[in-house]
Design a protein around this motif. Structure first.
Motif, PDB file in Angstrom:
ATOM      1  N   MET A  28       0.823  -1.204   0.000  1.00 14.60           N
ATOM      2  CA  MET A  28       0.000   0.000   0.000  1.00 14.60           C
ATOM      3  C   MET A  28       0.859   1.257   0.000  1.00 14.60           C
ATOM      4  SD  MET A  28      -3.459  -0.279   2.224  1.00 14.60           S
ATOM      5  CE  MET A  28      -3.805   1.406   1.720  1.00 14.60           C
ATOM      6  N   ALA A  29       1.934   1.239   0.805  1.00 14.89           N
ATOM      7  CA  ALA A  29       2.818   2.410   0.855  1.00 14.89           C
ATOM      8  C   ALA A  29       3.443   2.669  -0.508  1.00 14.89           C
ATOM      9  CB  ALA A  29       3.897   2.204   1.910  1.00 14.89           C
ATOM     10  N   ALA A  30       3.823   1.585  -1.199  1.00 16.05           N
ATOM     11  CA  ALA A  30       4.415   1.739  -2.526  1.00 16.05           C
ATOM     12  C   ALA A  30       3.388   2.250  -3.531  1.00 16.05           C
ATOM     13  CB  ALA A  30       4.995   0.408  -2.992  1.00 16.05           C
ATOM     14  N   ALA A  31       2.135   1.783  -3.407  1.00 17.01           N
ATOM     15  CA  ALA A  31       1.095   2.149  -4.373  1.00 17.01           C
ATOM     16  C   ALA A  31       0.518   3.536  -4.115  1.00 17.01           C
ATOM     17  CB  ALA A  31      -0.026   1.104  -4.346  1.00 17.01           C
ATOM     18  N   LEU A  32       0.345   3.895  -2.825  1.00 17.14           N
ATOM     19  CA  LEU A  32      -0.380   5.120  -2.496  1.00 17.14           C
ATOM     20  C   LEU A  32       0.441   6.141  -1.723  1.00 17.14           C
ATOM     21  CD1 LEU A  32      -3.764   3.502  -1.344  1.00 17.14           C
ATOM     22  CD2 LEU A  32      -3.183   4.367  -3.617  1.00 17.14           C
ATOM     23  N   GLY A  33       1.570   5.719  -1.113  1.00 19.61           N
ATOM     24  CA  GLY A  33       2.358   6.619  -0.291  1.00 19.61           C
ATOM     25  C   GLY A  33       1.555   7.122   0.894  1.00 19.61           C
ATOM     26  N   THR A  34       1.694   8.401   1.196  1.00 20.18           N
ATOM     27  CA  THR A  34       0.887   9.022   2.255  1.00 20.18           C
ATOM     28  C   THR A  34       0.016  10.128   1.661  1.00 20.18           C
ATOM     29  OG1 THR A  34       2.706  10.524   2.807  1.00 20.18           O
ATOM     30  CG2 THR A  34       2.538   8.493   4.087  1.00 20.18           C
ATOM     31  N   GLY A  35      -0.440   9.888   0.435  1.00 21.70           N
ATOM     32  CA  GLY A  35      -1.232  10.877  -0.274  1.00 21.70           C
ATOM     33  C   GLY A  35      -2.698  10.863   0.099  1.00 21.70           C
ATOM     34  N   PRO A  36      -3.542  11.594  -0.664  1.00 21.11           N
ATOM     35  CA  PRO A  36      -4.961  11.748  -0.315  1.00 21.11           C
ATOM     36  C   PRO A  36      -5.757  10.452  -0.350  1.00 21.11           C
ATOM     37  CG  PRO A  36      -4.466  12.744  -2.460  1.00 21.11           C
ATOM     38  CD  PRO A  36      -3.157  12.419  -1.824  1.00 21.11           C
ATOM     39  N   VAL A  37      -5.463   9.553  -1.293  1.00 21.30           N
ATOM     40  CA  VAL A  37      -6.204   8.281  -1.339  1.00 21.30           C
ATOM     41  C   VAL A  37      -5.854   7.429  -0.116  1.00 21.30           C
ATOM     42  CG1 VAL A  37      -6.605   6.144  -2.632  1.00 21.30           C
ATOM     43  CG2 VAL A  37      -6.350   8.309  -3.857  1.00 21.30           C
ATOM     44  N   ALA A  38      -4.586   7.419   0.255  1.00 20.48           N
ATOM     45  CA  ALA A  38      -4.179   6.671   1.449  1.00 20.48           C
ATOM     46  C   ALA A  38      -4.834   7.250   2.695  1.00 20.48           C
ATOM     47  CB  ALA A  38      -2.655   6.692   1.595  1.00 20.48           C
ATOM     48  N   ASP A  39      -4.840   8.564   2.818  1.00 15.86           N
ATOM     49  CA  ASP A  39      -5.503   9.206   3.958  1.00 15.86           C
ATOM     50  C   ASP A  39      -6.977   8.811   4.018  1.00 15.86           C
ATOM     51  OD1 ASP A  39      -3.330  10.476   5.023  1.00 15.86           O
ATOM     52  OD2 ASP A  39      -3.809  12.469   4.251  1.00 15.86           O
ATOM     53  N   ALA A  40      -7.655   8.859   2.861  1.00 16.50           N
ATOM     54  CA  ALA A  40      -9.088   8.538   2.817  1.00 16.50           C
ATOM     55  C   ALA A  40      -9.340   7.085   3.192  1.00 16.50           C
ATOM     56  CB  ALA A  40      -9.644   8.825   1.421  1.00 16.50           C
ATOM     57  N   PHE A  41      -8.523   6.168   2.665  1.00 14.70           N
ATOM     58  CA  PHE A  41      -8.735   4.743   2.971  1.00 14.70           C
ATOM     59  C   PHE A  41      -8.514   4.469   4.445  1.00 14.70           C
ATOM     60  CE2 PHE A  41      -7.163   0.481   3.732  1.00 14.70           C
ATOM     61  CZ  PHE A  41      -8.176  -0.280   3.174  1.00 14.70           C
ATOM     62  N   TYR A  42      -7.406   4.958   5.010  1.00 20.11           N
ATOM     63  CA  TYR A  42      -7.109   4.669   6.412  1.00 20.11           C
ATOM     64  C   TYR A  42      -8.168   5.266   7.338  1.00 20.11           C
ATOM     65  CZ  TYR A  42      -2.504   2.749   5.315  1.00 20.11           C
ATOM     66  OH  TYR A  42      -1.488   1.959   4.855  1.00 20.11           O
ATOM     67  N   ALA A  43      -8.633   6.476   7.030  1.00 18.46           N
ATOM     68  CA  ALA A  43      -9.675   7.089   7.858  1.00 18.46           C
ATOM     69  C   ALA A  43     -10.976   6.303   7.757  1.00 18.46           C
ATOM     70  CB  ALA A  43      -9.898   8.531   7.432  1.00 18.46           C
ATOM     71  N   ALA A  44     -11.339   5.900   6.541  1.00 19.08           N
ATOM     72  CA  ALA A  44     -12.586   5.152   6.336  1.00 19.08           C
ATOM     73  C   ALA A  44     -12.522   3.785   7.003  1.00 19.08           C
ATOM     74  CB  ALA A  44     -12.857   4.994   4.839  1.00 19.08           C
ATOM     75  N   PHE A  45     -11.388   3.100   6.899  1.00 22.32           N
ATOM     76  CA  PHE A  45     -11.263   1.767   7.487  1.00 22.32           C
ATOM     77  C   PHE A  45     -11.184   1.836   9.001  1.00 22.32           C
ATOM     78  CE2 PHE A  45      -8.496  -2.055   8.433  1.00 22.32           C
ATOM     79  CZ  PHE A  45      -9.531  -2.957   8.313  1.00 22.32           C
ATOM     80  N   GLN A  46     -10.636   2.931   9.527  1.00 19.65           N
ATOM     81  CA  GLN A  46     -10.515   3.066  10.978  1.00 19.65           C
ATOM     82  C   GLN A  46     -11.875   3.043  11.659  1.00 19.65           C
ATOM     83  OE1 GLN A  46      -7.490   3.310  12.727  1.00 19.65           O
ATOM     84  NE2 GLN A  46      -8.889   2.908  14.402  1.00 19.65           N
ATOM     85  N   PHE A  47     -12.915   3.540  10.992  1.00 27.42           N
ATOM     86  CA  PHE A  47     -14.238   3.647  11.621  1.00 27.42           C
ATOM     87  C   PHE A  47     -14.863   2.271  11.880  1.00 27.42           C
ATOM     88  CE2 PHE A  47     -18.801   5.076  11.503  1.00 27.42           C
ATOM     89  CZ  PHE A  47     -18.750   5.706  12.729  1.00 27.42           C
ATOM     90  N   PRO A  48     -15.080   1.421  10.858  1.00 27.10           N
ATOM     91  CA  PRO A  48     -15.629   0.091  11.162  1.00 27.10           C
ATOM     92  C   PRO A  48     -14.674  -0.749  12.001  1.00 27.10           C
ATOM     93  CG  PRO A  48     -14.953   0.202   8.867  1.00 27.10           C
ATOM     94  CD  PRO A  48     -14.894   1.602   9.400  1.00 27.10           C
ATOM     95  N   ASN A  49     -13.370  -0.530  11.831  1.00 28.16           N
ATOM     96  CA  ASN A  49     -12.406  -1.296  12.610  1.00 28.16           C
ATOM     97  C   ASN A  49     -12.497  -0.950  14.097  1.00 28.16           C
ATOM     98  OD1 ASN A  49     -10.418  -3.333  12.326  1.00 28.16           O
ATOM     99  ND2 ASN A  49      -8.814  -1.837  12.702  1.00 28.16           N
TER     100      ASN A  49
END
Length: 529
Positions: A28-49
């Motif tokens: 994931m880090a290689a594909a998305l880095g710490t950019g906006p898509v990575a931020d959005a995915f981690y924030a979205a996944f954090q909620f149900p998790n």
């Protein structure tokens, strides 16, 4: 089976999951880095998790397990099955209603709770809403799976429940591999990952459901009714859910605060993945095994065995966690560089930020693990309110400290707040257990703890010096193989030094380990008779 072997059984599945989790995060880090898509995915996944930890693992590995264990003792498998069906009917109905409400309210939730800082960026905000909507049903699957896992753990069948989480990472690695093969863009990867999370929830539920049937617990759906057993469970479950998920509550709060700064959410998530390895392998394994064992010992009136279980658990956690904390503090940057520094992550220059966060998490690691070892002492006695009060105090400390430090330090300030809150919680839990007489004084343990701390500190200093000596092989410009070899040598030498120091100073000894294993075998045999 000895207590140590039970820990090892659970830890092996958790270790496999965490190793695959590293692989997933590297991709994931290689594909998305710490950019906006990575931020959005981690924030979205954090909620149900977070909800999964609160209402699934938190509630059912604390409130459900002791009640289920007592039903087994009182009414055998049939009584336990009837109790499980009563609970299943209510849980299923509540989860359906919760999922519908959360899906409809997702835009509001993202704007006010999940990532309020994204509201000023319509593209990132919209993506977070979409991904969270796809992933939230994962909560329902994992809550039902946690109930099945709690039943299996009470029946001393630990492996299926421990191995099921592996499939989340297997599926997500497959998704990332396919995306890389097809040359997918970042947005497509984000959506594919979200659907992969949903699919993984279904697979994990199927695994533990089948395992429970093989264990003799076949659950049918019953009309939800608030029977006395279910009322007792609900009375215990709410505070247990809050307490059991305190680390996740603090993480969710940190995510919300971090959302106001670009890349902070993903930086915290990437560092969190690394320190979750020792936390998961040691802390979660101890919590899962200790609760049913402690519940049985107290139910049988065996207070000596209960005290021994608690002391041995703390001894085990500190023996393995203190050196891990020292290593994270001393060599966080080479670890982050090897794991993540490639592709979009390397281009973003996020190594220094993520490594600083990881080092701070290392300082809090022993506290996070000790919380897992202390809380069963309350839950096994059906006291879920006291840990909930401490959890609430911990959350207040976390919020106040994070709001104070984040403007000055950025994402590392949130890690500092989390570590401080963890230590406050752990010390309060221990103090009240001691005051109530629920924590037996163990002189050998008291002698060993400072010696383990000294051994870990000396090892940490050696690792720091070794990293300076091996700097050319650990640098960003060095090939990945050279970095991996140098880091492996460094960690291997550090581990060897720690064990030599621990045994030389008396922090650990072979005779003590053998006595603990024999004691665990005797206790297990007596409870199985």
């Amino acid at each position: 089976m000895s207590l140590v072997k039970k820990f090892a059984t659970v830890a092996s599945g958790t270790l496999m999951s965490r190793v695959l989790g590293f692989t997933r995060e590297m991709l994931m880090a290689a594909a998305l880095g710490t950019g906006p898509v990575a931020d959005a995915f981690y924030a979205a996944f954090q909620f149900p998790n977070t909800f999964r930890r609160l209402f699934a693992e938190g509630a059912f590995n604390t409130a459900f397990v002791p009640l289920f264990a007592k039903e087994i003792e009182a009414g055998g498998i049939d009584g336990a099955r009837r109790f499980s069906e009563e609970v299943f009917g209510v849980l299923f109905s509540v989860l359906i209603a919760l999922t519908i409400v959360m899906e409809l309210a997702m835009p509001l939730l993202v704007r006010t709770i999940i990532a309020p800082g994204f509201a000023g960026d319509p593209q990132k905000y919209g993506l977070t809403v979409a991904l969270a909507t796809i992933m939230f049903p994962y909560l329902m699957c994992m809550s039902l799976a946690a109930m099945m896992a709690g039943m299996l753990n009470s029946l001393r069948r630990y492996f299926a429940a421990a191995i099921a989480p592996v499939f989340l990472n297997v599926i997500l690695i497959a998704v990332l591999g396919h995306a890389w093969y097809k040359g997918a863009d970042g947005l497509s990867v984000g959506y594919a990952m979200a659907w992969g999370v949903m699919a993984a929830g279904v697979v994990q539920l199927a695994i533990v459901w089948i395992a429970a049937r093989h264990a003799g617990i076949s659950i049918g759906f019953k009309r939800p009714r608030l029977t006395p057993n279910v009322k007792r469970l609900l009375w215990l479950a709410l505070p247990a859910a809050i307490t059991g998920g305190i680390t996740q509550i603090n993480t969710l709060i940190g995510t919300a605060i971090a959302s106001t700064q670009a890349s902070a959410v993903s930086s915290l998530a990437l560092a969190d993945r690394v320190y979750q390895l020792p936390l998961g392998v040691v802390g979660i394994a101890v919590a899962i095994v200790l609760l049913p064992e402690l519940s049985r010992a107290l139910k049988a009136g065996n207070l000596v065995e209960a005290a021994s279980l608690q002391n041995r658990s703390v001894e085990f956690t500190l023996f393995l966690t203190l050196p891990a904390a020292a290593a994270l503090l001393a060599i966080s940057e080479p670890i982050v560089r090897l794991l993540y520094e490639r592709g979009e992550f390397a281009a973003s220059g996020a190594t220094s930020t993520v490594s600083a966060i990881l080092a701070i998490f290392g300082l809090g690691l022993p506290a996070f693990v000790l919380i897992k070892a202390f809380t069963p002492g309350y839950f096994a006695r059906e006291d879920t309110k006291t840990p909930m009060v401490f959890a609430a105090i911990s959350v207040a400390v976390n919020i106040a400290t994070a709001l104070m430090l984040f403007p000055r330090m950025g994402a590392p300030g949130i890690a500092v707040a989390s570590a401080i809150a963890g230590w406050v919680n752990a010390l309060m839990l221990l103090a009240v257990l001691v005051r109530r007489g629920h924590w037996g004084h163990d002189a050998p343990l008291m002698r060993r703890i400072p010696r383990l701390v000294l051994s870990s500190a000396l090892m940490g200093g050696a690792l720091y010096g070794g990293a300076i000596w091996l700097a050319p092989w650990l640098a960003s410009s060095a090939p990945a193989l050279s970095q991996a070899t140098a880091l492996a040598l460094l960690c291997g030498a550090g581990a060897l030094l720690y064990f030599v120091l621990a045994f030389a100073t008396g922090g650990a000894d072979i005779a003590m380990i053998r006595r603990n294993i024999r004691r665990g075998q005797t206790a297990a045999a007596s409870m199985e008779e």
